[in-house]
Every structure is written in C-alpha cells, then in structure tokens.
Scaffold this motif. Sequence first.
Motif, PDB file in Angstrom:
ATOM      1  N   SER A  11       0.806  -1.214   0.000  1.00 25.52           N
ATOM      2  CA  SER A  11       0.000   0.000   0.000  1.00 25.52           C
ATOM      3  C   SER A  11       0.843   1.270   0.000  1.00 25.52           C
ATOM      4  CB  SER A  11      -0.930   0.020   1.224  1.00 25.52           C
ATOM      5  OG  SER A  11      -0.173   0.036   2.414  1.00 25.52           O
ATOM      6  N   GLN A  12       2.173   1.136   0.089  1.00 17.65           N
ATOM      7  CA  GLN A  12       3.036   2.296   0.208  1.00 17.65           C
ATOM      8  C   GLN A  12       2.958   3.197  -1.019  1.00 17.65           C
ATOM      9  OE1 GLN A  12       7.389   1.716   0.252  1.00 17.65           O
ATOM     10  NE2 GLN A  12       7.406   2.916   2.145  1.00 17.65           N
ATOM     11  N   LEU A  52      -9.064  12.424   1.220  1.00 15.66           N
ATOM     12  CA  LEU A  52      -7.759  11.857   0.893  1.00 15.66           C
ATOM     13  C   LEU A  52      -6.941  11.602   2.164  1.00 15.66           C
ATOM     14  CD1 LEU A  52      -6.848  14.076  -2.201  1.00 15.66           C
ATOM     15  CD2 LEU A  52      -7.285  11.608  -2.230  1.00 15.66           C
ATOM     16  N   SER A  53      -7.046  12.519   3.136  1.00 18.05           N
ATOM     17  CA  SER A  53      -6.330  12.358   4.397  1.00 18.05           C
ATOM     18  C   SER A  53      -6.792  11.104   5.135  1.00 18.05           C
ATOM     19  CB  SER A  53      -6.529  13.599   5.273  1.00 18.05           C
ATOM     20  OG  SER A  53      -5.920  13.438   6.529  1.00 18.05           O
ATOM     21  N   ILE A  54      -8.114  10.890   5.204  1.00 15.53           N
ATOM     22  CA  ILE A  54      -8.644   9.705   5.882  1.00 15.53           C
ATOM     23  C   ILE A  54      -8.239   8.430   5.155  1.00 15.53           C
ATOM     24  CG2 ILE A  54     -10.765   8.507   6.520  1.00 15.53           C
ATOM     25  CD1 ILE A  54     -12.046  11.188   7.053  1.00 15.53           C
ATOM     26  N   SER A  55      -8.254   8.482   3.826  1.00 13.91           N
ATOM     27  CA  SER A  55      -7.848   7.312   3.039  1.00 13.91           C
ATOM     28  C   SER A  55      -6.385   6.978   3.288  1.00 13.91           C
ATOM     29  CB  SER A  55      -8.073   7.578   1.543  1.00 13.91           C
ATOM     30  OG  SER A  55      -9.436   7.823   1.269  1.00 13.91           O
ATOM     31  N   LEU A  58      -5.966   5.149   6.541  1.00 15.07           N
ATOM     32  CA  LEU A  58      -6.343   3.740   6.425  1.00 15.07           C
ATOM     33  C   LEU A  58      -5.197   2.929   5.823  1.00 15.07           C
ATOM     34  CD1 LEU A  58      -8.415   1.436   6.531  1.00 15.07           C
ATOM     35  CD2 LEU A  58      -9.259   2.210   4.297  1.00 15.07           C
ATOM     36  N   MET A  59      -4.534   3.495   4.807  1.00 15.53           N
ATOM     37  CA  MET A  59      -3.432   2.791   4.153  1.00 15.53           C
ATOM     38  C   MET A  59      -2.220   2.638   5.069  1.00 15.53           C
ATOM     39  SD  MET A  59      -3.508   4.534   0.372  1.00 15.53           S
ATOM     40  CE  MET A  59      -4.999   4.483  -0.628  1.00 15.53           C
ATOM     41  N   ARG A  60      -2.118   3.474   6.099  1.00 16.59           N
ATOM     42  CA  ARG A  60      -0.957   3.430   6.984  1.00 16.59           C
ATOM     43  C   ARG A  60      -1.186   2.577   8.233  1.00 16.59           C
ATOM     44  NH1 ARG A  60      -0.395   9.325   5.982  1.00 16.59           N
ATOM     45  NH2 ARG A  60      -1.282   9.700   8.030  1.00 16.59           N
ATOM     46  N   LEU A  61      -2.234   1.766   8.248  1.00 21.99           N
ATOM     47  CA  LEU A  61      -2.527   0.963   9.434  1.00 21.99           C
ATOM     48  C   LEU A  61      -1.416  -0.033   9.741  1.00 21.99           C
ATOM     49  CD1 LEU A  61      -6.362   0.216   9.117  1.00 21.99           C
ATOM     50  CD2 LEU A  61      -5.212   1.767  10.713  1.00 21.99           C
ATOM     51  N   ILE A  98       1.181   5.100  15.343  1.00 18.61           N
ATOM     52  CA  ILE A  98       0.186   4.701  16.344  1.00 18.61           C
ATOM     53  C   ILE A  98      -0.796   5.854  16.590  1.00 18.61           C
ATOM     54  CG2 ILE A  98      -0.118   4.156  18.791  1.00 18.61           C
ATOM     55  CD1 ILE A  98       2.452   2.520  18.645  1.00 18.61           C
ATOM     56  N   CYS A  99      -0.258   7.063  16.756  1.00 18.74           N
ATOM     57  CA  CYS A  99      -1.128   8.236  16.919  1.00 18.74           C
ATOM     58  C   CYS A  99      -2.010   8.428  15.696  1.00 18.74           C
ATOM     59  CB  CYS A  99      -0.283   9.490  17.145  1.00 18.74           C
ATOM     60  SG  CYS A  99       0.643   9.510  18.689  1.00 18.74           S
ATOM     61  N   ASP A 100      -1.436   8.202  14.530  1.00 20.68           N
ATOM     62  CA  ASP A 100      -2.175   8.352  13.282  1.00 20.68           C
ATOM     63  C   ASP A 100      -3.310   7.339  13.190  1.00 20.68           C
ATOM     64  OD1 ASP A 100      -2.032   9.858  10.632  1.00 20.68           O
ATOM     65  OD2 ASP A 100      -2.072   7.786   9.924  1.00 20.68           O
ATOM     66  N   ASN A 101      -3.049   6.118  13.635  1.00 21.29           N
ATOM     67  CA  ASN A 101      -4.097   5.096  13.628  1.00 21.29           C
ATOM     68  C   ASN A 101      -5.238   5.450  14.575  1.00 21.29           C
ATOM     69  OD1 ASN A 101      -2.458   3.677  11.877  1.00 21.29           O
ATOM     70  ND2 ASN A 101      -1.626   2.329  13.434  1.00 21.29           N
TER      71      ASN A 101
END
Length: 250
Positions: A11-12, A52-55, A58-61, A98-101
């Motif tokens: 997903s990167q 786009l930010s929310i998407s 999700l890709m960075r989980l 982790i904060c981002d998730n």
Amino acid sequence: METWVRFSAQSQARERVFRAAQYACTLLGYTLHKGGAAAELISTIKQLEAHLSISRKLMRLGNSAEALEAAKRAIHLSDFVLRLCITVSHLNRVMYFICDNLLWAGKTGLLPRLDQDKWSQRSFRYYLFALILNLTRDVYEIHGLMERERRTSKAHLSGAVENDESSSSTPRCASVFSARIQQQLRLLSAVLRSNPPLLLDTLKNLCDVFIPLDKLGLYPTGAGFVGACGLTSSLLSILTLLHPWLKLKP
C-alpha cells in the motif's frame, strides 16, 4: 507482524500518490482562495483533501509494524551516529503511526470520545523529531563525504593555495575566507552531484520538516507553502519508488 509488513509495502505506493493528491488539494485550495474563487468550489476542494487524508490513514494501518522492523535492522549498523539517528527515527515513526491510527479511528467514529486535537499534536511532534533525526543523518553523511572528497583532492588544492600565496606577498583575510567558502561550496556541490540518493533524501526531509513546524505553530508558513512542500516531497518519494536505486541506504 510479517503479514502487516507485506501489507504496508503493497500500500506504500498508493499512499504516496494519495499524499501527493492531498497536498495538491491544499495548494490548489490556497491558490483559489487567494484568487477569489467561489466559496462552494473551495469547500469542495477542502472536502476532497479531508477524504484523501482519511484514506491515507487507512493505508498506513500497517506502517507501525514496518517501522518497528526497520528499527530492529538499523540497531545492528556499525556506525554509531547512523545507528542512533536511524533507529531512533524509526521508533519515532512507530509512535507517529500509532497516533495516526488512533486519529483514523476517531475520525471514522470508532473512538468517538478521542481528543483528536491532542493526538494530532502528539503525532506531529513525533513526526518532527523523526525528521530532525533524518536531517541529522543527512548532514552527517554529507560531512563525511565532503571530508573524503577533501582528502582526495588535498594535493591539488594545496598546490593551488601555494601558487596563490606566492603571487601575493600580502594576502588579505577576506580573500582567504572567501576562498575557503568557495572551496566548501564546490565540495558540497560535488558530493551532492555524485550522490543523487543523498540529495533527494535531504531535499525531501527539508520539504517535510516545514509541515509539522507549521502544524505545531513553531514556524507558521501558511497553507500554500505547506501544500507546495508536501507536494514536492511526495513527488520525490514517488520517484524513489519508481527508481529504487535513488532511495538512500541504509
């Protein structure tokens, strides 16, 4: 954990494309606002930027697992400075992701009571510290390569200095200082030209560092500058994915 690492790697590339699109929307929204565009159009651009930010979140989980594995690999580097900078940088990236998730869970309603402002500030602090360490690593490598280049060309440069000194019996301090500055700039230029991965990594980190500085209020630059920096660094990241030899190692 290996499953998450593989998921993160797949997903990167998509996340980088979405990042470029997000910051392009930031820059476009700022430009439209300055140009006096209709409020409805600006609102649409901002909504697209938010989606786009929310998407991207999700890709960075799975990215925290990838960053942890990278930290485990970096801890075995022989060079102490590189080991310290790269390992601690990856550990800060772990905390940032982790904060981002958690922010993603808050924005999607999974954690409705999450204080998003507080966790956003925490994530940007971890992000900023990681970028500072990355820039420290870049400066360290540039300095090492400049010293190596200086030793290689020492005989030639010393001969040139001797000829210059013999032609003038009263050399001025200003001339000597100017010559040294020009020598350092020539060395820096030669090192960066011969090391495209190091040049790209330095430019990318320099662009990225203004984003958390602005978000944390440490050095406000405005949405237009942040959008331009984010778009530039995203394009440089995509370039390193298209041409892996341009990625700085280790």
